[in-house]
Design an enzyme around this catalytic site. Structure first.
Site, PDB file in Angstrom:
ATOM      1  CE  LYS B  80      -5.061  -3.453  14.942  1.00 16.03           C
ATOM      2  NZ  LYS B  80      -3.896  -4.369  15.031  1.00 16.03           N
ATOM      3  CB  SER B 155      -2.031  -3.705  11.617  1.00 11.03           C
ATOM      4  OG  SER B 155      -2.234  -4.395  12.821  1.00 11.03           O
ATOM      5  CB  SER B 179       0.194  -5.139  14.698  1.00  7.12           C
ATOM      6  OG  SER B 179       0.332  -5.517  13.347  1.00  7.12           O
TER       7      SER B 179
END
Lengths: 94, 489
Positions: B80, B155, B179
């Protein structure tokens, strides 16, 4: 509205007129939702700042350890000169 | 193409045996990416293919004499984009970190690289992890591989989409209020948020420091355990990292049932607002766990209803403080031609941050401001204590809790973007575990009639990831959901 501008100033955000208006409406709605917390009795309940067991500070000897070189530290700077970060003038020379 | 369909475990086994070379792995994944990435848009930055190929070639040469491998060797992993990777840009999905190339790597990235994994690229996310759909990324939204008109969740939506679309074999995500778990549910993959402190946060760009945690997003529960083995452990560079012993998380799978485990079903998580299809799917999953020998018990977590409000005060307050560092001085974006320093700060932050980040900075700054601190921040911290106590109490009686991950399956792009409060409420079921700091896994448990994945969540006591993983794996092996793969079109 004045309050939104005040908070924007605290947060160092130069919001546009349009953003201030939109945020004012949105934040009012969100804060109204937050009001439900008032229904919870928290008298005498300590706050949680961390879920880490013990919550104690972690200390080590103050010894010099390897760290970034000056070049590495400055490599991402938007503006650097003579090994320093450069920023717009802070104190007037007049 | 079949090489990319396999799990991390399968790829590890083929590579260890020498059935597949490192060069073949890099080639296969970049081919796959070239086919599906234009549709899925999972990545912000792809690593250099030629550099990875030469790394792979050197690895194959080195292994030709004596094939001694390590678990993550040659495994194509995505990270990420809020986790620092030395020499690979790290943007947090934000304009304000445009062009930022970290001078160091996060501890978790060092751990992966030390085993010579292939860092395929950096995945898209909502700006600074603030969002539930990736629509708040400054670089555009990622798509749900199951239905490109729908969000992949967020996210860590880029990581979940990349795993579901076979654009990497496994990925790292981060979870502050859901997330990792929520996008995993949206994309039909497995996502594990470890106990707070289990995995080092060093090099994770902070959103809300008392909540942020790095964890694996994988194709199945076995893979989550394999990756957690590499991520977990004490790190002197993170003062909140726990000095707890780390078991081999794959060893818990010797037992393929949940006998002797008491499973709590919190009533508040099955109340109004829950989509009927999700309700049914999780209900059926509970029946499977019962068939596997688990004992079900209804429990109550009375403060569930105020978890969202508590979270959005605590998290935004911490965020407003953490994001004060983006001032255009030491790294990242700086607005052009400001007459003085204050003006430079203000216009840099105005132009550099997107709408949701500004909204949360405003909310957090307000909650911490003079005159409002006690009413909001101190109040939320006290309610957080009550939420933790709810869990402590039920975990005296039950070993695990099972809930939905999300009130609905993935929503359409654009559906909630204009209504921040609705977006916040999609985190309803994941937020409590974040506030309590306990481990929680999201895994597939069905599909909606529209063909979108549905996820279930299993929560456990602090540092009992092994129990969570064991139950999740037993369920996974008793069902076939993990075998369903999206057809990307």
């Amino acid at each position: 509205m004045n309050q939104v501008e005040h908070v924007a100033n605290l947060a160092r955000l130069q919001l546009s007129r349009e953003e201030l208006e939109r945020l004012s409406t949105q934040l009012s709605r969100i804060l109204a939702y937050m009001e439900e917390l008032n229904a919870v009795d928290t008298a005498g309940i300590p706050g949680t700042t961390s879920v880490v067991a013990g919550d104690a500070n972690v200390l080590r000897e103050d010894e010099v350890q390897p760290s970034l070189s000056q070049d590495q530290a400055l490599r991402n700077a938007p503006d650097a000169v003579d090994g320093l970060f450069q920023v717009p003038q802070i104190i007037s020379d007049r | 193409m079949s090489l990319v369909k396999g799990t991390l475990k399968e790829l590890q086994d083929s590579f260890t045996r020498g059935d597949v070379s490192a060069v073949e792995i890099v080639r296969a994944y970049f081919l796959r990416i070239s086919v599906v990435e234009p549709k899925v848009k999972a990545y912000v930055t792809l690593n250099d293919k030629e550099a990875l190929l030469s790394q792979a070639d050197a690895l194959d040469q080195a292994l030709s004499a004596w094939r001694k491998t390590e678990p993550m060797m040659a495994m194509p992993i995505a990270v990420k984009d809020n986790i620092c990777t030395e020499s690979l840009p790290t943007t947090c999905g934000s304009r304000i970190l445009g062009g930022f190339v970290p001078p160091y790597s996060a501890t978790v990235v060092d751990a992966l690289r030390s085993q010579q994994c292939f860092l395929i690229g950096k995945t898209n996310c909502d700006e600074f992890g603030m969002g539930s759909s990736t629509e708040y990324s400054a670089f555009g939204a990622s798509r749900n591989p199951w239905k490109l008109s729908h969000v992949p969740g967020g996210s860590s939506g880029g990581s979940a989409a990349a795993v579901a679309a076979d654009e990497c074999v496994a990925a790292l995500g981060t979870d502050t209020g859901g997330s990792i778990r929520q996008p995993a549910a949206c994309c039909g993959v497995v996502g594990l948020k470890p106990t707070y402190g289990r995995v080092s946060r060093y090099g994770l760009i902070a959103f809300a420091s008392s909540l942020d945690q790095i964890g694996p997003i994988t194709k199945d529960v076995m893979d989550a355990a394999l990756l957690l083995n590499v991520l977990a452990g004490h790190d002197p560079r993170d003062s909140t990292s726990a000095d707890e012993s780390v078991p081999d998380f794959t060893r818990v799978f010797k037992k393929k049932d949940v006998k002797k485990l008491k499973i709590g079903v919190p009533l508040e998580f099955f109340a109004e607002g829950l989509d009927e299809e999700v309700y049914d799917a999780v209900g059926e999953a509970l029946a499977v766990l019962e068939d596997l020998g688990g004992t079900l018990e209804e429990v109550s977590l009375p403060h569930t209803g105020v978890a969202v409000a508590t979270y959005y005060i605590v998290a935004t307050a911490e965020a407003s403080s953490n994001l004060a560092r983006y001032d255009g001085v030491k790294y990242g974006f700086r607005a052009k031609e400001s007459p003085d320093l204050l003006e430079m700060y203000r216009s840099t932050r105005q132009e550099g941050f997107g709408p949701e980040v500004k909204r949360r900075i405003m909310l957090g700054t307000y909650a911490l401001s003079s005159g409002y601190y006690d009413a909001y921040y101190a109040k939320a911290q006290a309610v957080r204590t009550l939420i933790r106590e709810d869990f402590n109490r039920v975990f005296q009686d039950v070993d695990l809790l099972v809930t939905p991950v999300m009130p609905t399956p993935a929503f359409r792009l654009g559906e909630k973007i204009e209504d921040p409060l609705q977006m916040y409420l999609s985190d309803l079921y994941t937020i409590s575990a974040s506030l309590a700091g306990i481990p929680a896994i999201s895994l597939p448990c069905g599909f909606s009639r529209k063909g979108l994945p549905i996820g279930m969540q299993i929560l456990g006591r602090p540092f009992e990831e092994d129990v969570v993983l064991r139950a999740a794996r037993a369920y996974e092996l008793a069902t076939d959901w993990r075998k369903k793969r999206p057809l990307i079109r």
